[in-house]
Design a protein around this motif. Structure first.
Motif, PDB file in Angstrom:
ATOM      1  N   SER A 477     -28.643 -31.476  -3.135  1.00 19.09           N
ATOM      2  CA  SER A 477     -29.793 -31.342  -4.140  1.00 19.09           C
ATOM      3  C   SER A 477     -28.733 -31.275  -5.021  1.00 19.09           C
ATOM      4  O   SER A 477     -28.110 -30.744  -4.779  1.00 19.09           O
ATOM      5  CB  SER A 477     -30.287 -29.912  -3.436  1.00 19.09           C
ATOM      6  N   ASP A 499     -33.605 -32.613   1.509  1.00 19.68           N
ATOM      7  CA  ASP A 499     -33.683 -32.187   0.323  1.00 19.68           C
ATOM      8  C   ASP A 499     -32.726 -32.464  -0.396  1.00 19.68           C
ATOM      9  O   ASP A 499     -31.088 -32.771  -0.592  1.00 19.68           O
ATOM     10  CB  ASP A 499     -33.035 -30.328   0.858  1.00 19.68           C
ATOM     11  N   HIS A 501     -33.553 -32.548  -3.898  1.00 22.24           N
ATOM     12  CA  HIS A 501     -34.514 -31.736  -4.868  1.00 22.24           C
ATOM     13  C   HIS A 501     -33.685 -31.958  -5.975  1.00 22.24           C
ATOM     14  O   HIS A 501     -32.281 -31.535  -6.428  1.00 22.24           O
ATOM     15  CB  HIS A 501     -35.285 -30.222  -5.411  1.00 22.24           C
ATOM     16  N   GLU A 521     -38.209 -30.143   7.414  1.00 21.24           N
ATOM     17  CA  GLU A 521     -37.679 -29.787   5.888  1.00 21.24           C
ATOM     18  C   GLU A 521     -37.813 -31.118   5.099  1.00 21.24           C
ATOM     19  O   GLU A 521     -36.826 -31.716   5.218  1.00 21.24           O
ATOM     20  CB  GLU A 521     -36.917 -28.748   5.765  1.00 21.24           C
ATOM     21  N   ASN A 523     -38.227 -31.513   1.198  1.00 19.69           N
ATOM     22  CA  ASN A 523     -37.556 -31.135  -0.280  1.00 19.69           C
ATOM     23  C   ASN A 523     -37.385 -32.077  -1.584  1.00 19.69           C
ATOM     24  O   ASN A 523     -36.694 -32.192  -1.473  1.00 19.69           O
ATOM     25  CB  ASN A 523     -37.113 -30.151   0.022  1.00 19.69           C
ATOM     26  N   ALA A 525     -38.479 -31.927  -4.695  1.00 24.13           N
ATOM     27  CA  ALA A 525     -39.324 -31.230  -6.242  1.00 24.13           C
ATOM     28  C   ALA A 525     -37.883 -31.318  -7.399  1.00 24.13           C
ATOM     29  O   ALA A 525     -36.920 -32.093  -6.955  1.00 24.13           O
ATOM     30  CB  ALA A 525     -38.607 -29.501  -5.354  1.00 24.13           C
ATOM     31  N   TYR A 545     -41.918 -27.387   5.673  1.00 24.69           N
ATOM     32  CA  TYR A 545     -41.638 -27.090   4.714  1.00 24.69           C
ATOM     33  C   TYR A 545     -41.653 -28.168   4.277  1.00 24.69           C
ATOM     34  O   TYR A 545     -41.095 -29.460   4.682  1.00 24.69           O
ATOM     35  CB  TYR A 545     -40.500 -26.345   4.573  1.00 24.69           C
ATOM     36  N   ASP A 547     -42.186 -29.787  -0.239  1.00 26.37           N
ATOM     37  CA  ASP A 547     -41.845 -29.305  -1.686  1.00 26.37           C
ATOM     38  C   ASP A 547     -41.930 -30.979  -2.331  1.00 26.37           C
ATOM     39  O   ASP A 547     -40.954 -31.229  -2.276  1.00 26.37           O
ATOM     40  CB  ASP A 547     -40.788 -28.509  -1.519  1.00 26.37           C
ATOM     41  N   GLU A 568     -44.783 -23.723   3.924  1.00 26.73           N
ATOM     42  CA  GLU A 568     -44.041 -23.399   2.677  1.00 26.73           C
ATOM     43  C   GLU A 568     -44.842 -25.551   2.534  1.00 26.73           C
ATOM     44  O   GLU A 568     -44.879 -26.389   2.856  1.00 26.73           O
ATOM     45  CB  GLU A 568     -42.500 -23.587   2.401  1.00 26.73           C
TER      46      GLU A 568
END
Length: 996
Positions: A477, A499, A501, A521, A523, A525, A545, A547, A568
């Motif tokens: 990220s 992840d 994001h 997870e 993510n 985003a 999770y 997102d 989430e």
């Protein structure tokens, strides 16, 4: 006649066994020999000299040695052996000799060597042992001897080795041991002695070569008299409460090879003259309060291992360290060291491990660190290092763990560095690195954790990343990565966290993401992703999770999302349209969908794009309904509302005056917000002590609220709850007080956080952090148990062990939980474990007189240690047994008590099954067989923790280290075994956060 003749011929043979053989036959009959080691002790032989474990003098044919080590024999000590007139060597090492030692052993007059280590002997040490005039070697390690060391032990005439390690000796460390001037080795480690000082009289033992006083409850200063031990090669005073400075007299120990002073409270600076220790190879003074600079003369010694972590050292690392030709391990983390690392560090040394994390170092990484090609671990997080990664490190194929996070590095990462073949952890987080992820990453076949967030990496993620079959965590990220997610990434079957994001990624999801079965997870985003959210995402059964906010996803929200247990969910600020899935059409999820003009649902802020014409079409009907309802409703409701408001005001005024709030952390809510959530619809658990509610606060956060039953629910008597918990007394008062007193003071990542408590005269509430994945027991033994793959179970075991280790070793006074079980280990959204439920916890008696006896048993069926059930003694070993049962649950997937076991519990079932059917019958069949060796090692730790004898169970700190040794991120360190430097494992306490 022939039969009679044969009988007469055989008769002399049966009567020909000599007297010593007859004694040994009687010894055999008094011992249990399940493995048949004594099967060749045949009474038809004329002499026992060829029997197993028996040795005779070649000239006299008289027995002089009985060695039954590791024979698995059991029974009381056979004192009849003392009738063997020439017996000089006797060993029952690692057997099951039980009961007490005979009071009078003085008849073994010729005994030189007596080894009864690793047995089950109890009671006091026999006073008469000192009457053996020729005894040179006495080893009673790992038994259950208790009481004082007898004063008679000061009378030994020829004793050279005295080892009483790991017993229950609880008197003081006696000064009369200084009278045994013949001693070469004195080992009293791991005994619960009364707090006391190191006797200065030990300085009289001028022949001493090894002095081990580890974890002997020592206090005060190290006496100067130890400097007189000129022949000393090994000094171990670790794990005590010693204070003051390191005495200058220790610099006179010119023969010393190892000095271990770690985990004390030593302070001050190094004494001058340390360069006299020319034989020193290992020096460990970590976890103290030492200060000042690391002396140059220390670094000039031919050290192999230097551990000074967790002190208060300042200044630079001396340049002379580069001239240590044998240095392979340098641990300096968590100090206040500054300046640059010596530029030639590693040039002349076969460095295997360098850990300088959590300091204030600056400058560049020395290019010579891997000059000898041995470097395996490079840990430099939380400093101010700068510059680029030297190209020489990209050729260091021995590297297994690299942590360079939270520094000021910049420039491109060398292409070869991405593809180091044995690196399992590569952490570059929070630096200024630039450039792209090189295609050479395909060579990093062992890579499990790739943490490169918060840098300036750009370009596309290479397709070659799909070859990293072991990749579990890819966190990239806050970079400038572009392009799409490579189609090859769907091959990453071990992926648990993705992840990415805050990047510039685009395109849609690759086809085949259903293979991410272990993804927990996701993510993505704040990127530029587009297209539809695939229906496959609903098949990711362990995802909790998700997102995808701040992108350009369009189309409908997949109904399959309702299959997931998400903690989430954020799909806001996209181009999604259509109706919300029914499960998510609730106010609590409103913020998860904002910024999608085409989405419709009965939530404020959604479906704003409906046409005005359609609204007008229903307007006349709505007006009619409201007018008609108004006539009926207003007349009846206004009166009712006025009455209800008056009642509510009065009730609220009364309630507010009743409640008392005690907070243990800074709160963002009030007690009234908690009270409003105590609804039956919010109940998530119920047991003997009360109900547990999930309370969603106005800020969107969730907490767990335990409401203890009132007095009518519990009588002042022993009760057993639904899960087998056994407790006594008014749990409302005792359990509440214990929980508040314990959790209110504790701050640890693996102990559940108690936010506050609310009380009235007849009601008590405890407010905890909310654990989305519930308890380990509920998850493991439900239909969802298959979701807990091995790495998740291993992580849970390590987390829980670290929480218990904190209670046992870092709390003052130590805390015994007394109800360790899988239902009291809670799991957060990332399956991180927290130890919970301290309603029966107790502090350990601070007087040092050993375990404290309780009036009743507290614990749960299947988890209660054997000695606790009979003696009611409370100490840390009881928790360790219970934790061992939890480990067996994780490995086997079975309950601690099950009708399938019959009269046995899980511990006995595992031991029996291993003997009769092998390990494959024990391991949970839902676990991947590729982890079999790792699972087997963890199973062994569980069996060690559940040893019937408390003394044989390791401490929780040791359990943590052993578990970490099993994981892929540990590498050997150095410690002592039989006085020599041998591989050992230390906890890497510089690990932080999710990378642990």
């Amino acid at each position: 006649m022939l039969l009679v003749l044969l009988f007469l011929l055989s008769l002399p043979l049966s009567l020909s066994l000599n007297q010593e053989g007859l004694y040994l036959q009687r010894v055999k009959h008094g011992l249990d020999d399940p493995n048949g080691f004594l099967s060749n002790w045949n009474d038809r032989d004329d002499s026992p000299c060829n029997w197993y474990g028996i040795h005779c003098d070649s000239a006299t044919r008289s027995v002089n040695k009985v060695d039954l080590s590791n024979a698995n024999v059991a029974g009381p000590f056979p004192s009849l052996l003392c009738r063997l007139p020439n017996l000089s060597f006797l060993s029952f090492y690692n057997n099951s000799i039980n009961s007490t030692l005979p009071v009078d052993l003085s008849t073994c007059q010729n005994l030189l060597h007596l080894n009864l280590a690793q047995n089950y002997l109890t009671g006091p040490l026999p006073v008469t042992l000192a009457d053996l005039p020729n005894l040179r070697h006495l080893d009673l390690t790992a038994n259950n001897f208790s009481g004082d060391i007898p004063a008679s032990f000061g009378r030994f005439v020829k004793l050279e080795q005295l080892s009483l390690v790991g017993n229950l000796l609880d008197g003081t460390l006696p000064s009369f041991l200084g009278n045994i001037t013949t001693l070469k080795q004195l080992n009293l480690s791991y005994n619960p002695f009364m707090p006391g000082r190191i006797p200065p009289e030990l300085g009289n033992l001028t022949s001493l070569e090894i002095l081990w006083l580890t974890q002997c409850n020592l206090v005060g200063r190290i006496p100067d008299s130890l400097g007189k031990l000129k022949r000393l090669t090994d000094l171990d005073l670790a794990l005590n409460s010693l204070e003051g400075s390191i005495p200058g007299s220790l610099t006179e120990l010119t023969s010393v090879v190892q000095i271990e002073l770690y985990n004390n409270s030593l302070s001050g600076e190094f004494p001058p003259g340390i360069s006299n220790l020319t034989a020193l190879r290992l020096f460990d003074a970590s976890m103290n309060l030492l200060e000042g600079t690391i002396p140059d003369e220390l670094c000039r010694l031919p050290l192999e291992s230097l551990h000074l972590y967790e002190n208060n050292f300042v200044g630079n690392l001396p340049e002379s360290i580069v001239n240590s030709p044998n240095l392979y391990e340098l641990r300096l983390f968590r100090n206040q060291l500054t300046g640059e690392l010596p530029k030639d560090l590693g040039k002349n040394s076969p460095l295997v491990l360098l850990d300088v994390s959590d300091n204030q170092f600056s400058g560049e990484i020395p290019s010579s660190l891997c000059a000898k090609g041995e470097l395996e671990e490079l840990l430099m997080i939380y400093n101010s290092f700068s510059g680029q990664i030297p190209k020489s490190l990209s050729e260091c194929r021995s590297l297994t763990r690299v942590r360079l996070g939270n520094n000021k590095f910049s420039g491109e990462v060398p292409a070869g560095f991405w593809g180091l073949p044995y690196v399992s952890l590569l952490e570059l987080v929070d630096n200024g690195f630039s450039g792209s992820i090189a295609k050479t990453i395909a060579g990093a076949t062992d890579l499990s954790l790739l943490i490169i967030s918060r840098n300036n990496f750009s370009g596309e993620i290479p397709d070659e990343i799909g070859r990293l079959e072991n990749l579990f965590d890819f966190s990239g990220s806050n970079n400038r990565l572009s392009g799409s997610i490579p189609a090859s990434m769907v091959k990453l079957g071990e992926l648990g966290r993705l992840d990415l994001h805050n990047n510039e990624l685009s395109g849609g999801f690759p086809t085949g993401i259903h293979s991410w079965k272990k993804l927990n997870e996701l993510n993505l985003a704040n990127n530029e992703f587009s297209g539809k959210i695939p229906e496959e995402i609903g098949s990711l059964s362990v995802l909790n999770y998700l997102d995808l906010s701040g992108n350009q996803f369009s189309g409908k929200i997949p109904l399959g999302l309702q299959n997931l247990k998400l903690n989430e969910l954020n799909l806001s600020n996209n181009h999604l349209s259509g109706d919300l899935p029914p499960l998510y059409a609730k106010e609590i999820y409103r913020s998860s969908f904002l910024g999608n003009p085409g989405l419709c649902g009965d939530l404020e802020g959604l479906c704003d794009s409906r046409s005005e014409a359609k609204n007008q079409g229903y307007l006349w009907l709505l007006r009619s309904i409201f007018l008609l309802a108004g006539v009926v409703f207003i007349v009846g409701v206004v009166w009712f509302y006025w009455k209800y408001r008056s009642f509510k005001k009065a009730k609220k005024a009364i309630d507010k005056s009743k409640w008392t709030l005690m907070s243990f952390h800074k709160l963002g809510f009030s007690e009234y917000e908690i009270l409003d959530c105590l609804d039956e619809d919010n109940v998530i658990g119920s047991g003997a002590s009360g109900k547990v509610y999930k309370a969603v606060l106005s800020n969107g956060e969730a907490v767990a609220v335990k409401k203890l039953w009132g007095g009518s629910k519990l009588e002042d008597e022993k009760i057993e709850n639904e899960s087998g918990d056994v407790e006594k007394g008014n749990m409302e008062d005792d359990g509440f007080a214990a929980e508040v007193d314990t959790l209110g003071k504790i701050r640890h990542k693996n102990i559940v956080k108690l936010w506050c408590c609310c009380t009235t005269r007849d009601c008590k509430l405890l407010v905890y952090e909310y654990m989305p994945n519930g308890s380990l027991g509920d998850l493991l033994h439900s239909s969802k148990g298959g979701l807990l793959e091995w790495r998740t179970r291993y992580k849970i075991a390590v987390d829980a062990a670290e929480g218990l280790s904190y209670l046992h070793h870092d709390c003052v006074p130590p805390i015994v939980h007394r109800d360790v079980k899988s239902n009291n280990i809670l799991l957060d959204g990332d399956f991180g474990a927290r130890v919970a439920d301290f309603g029966v916890a107790k502090v350990v008696d601070a007087t040092g007189k050993g375990p404290k006896s309780m009036s009743v048993i507290a614990g749960s069926c299947g988890y209660i240690a054997p000695e606790y059930a009979y003696t009611l003694r409370v100490n840390e070993k009881s928790d360790i047994y219970s934790f061992g049962v939890v480990i067996l649950e994780l490995v086997t997937g079975r309950l601690p008590v099950d009708s399938e076991f019959g009269e046995k519990d899980l511990v006995k079932w595992v031991c029996t099954s291993l003997d009769q059917k092998g390990v494959d019958h024990v391991i949970d069949p839902k676990l991947d067989s590729c982890f079999k060796e790792e699972i087997w090692r963890v199973l062994n730790i569980g069996l060690l923790c559940t040893s019937p004898l408390p003394i044989n169970r390791p401490s929780m700190r040791r359990v943590v280290k052993m578990l970490q040794e099993v994981g892929p991120e540990t590498q050997p360190n150095t410690a002592k075994k039989d006085g020599k430097l041998t591989p050992y494992y230390y906890e890497d306490t510089s690990d932080h956060g999710s990378v642990v």
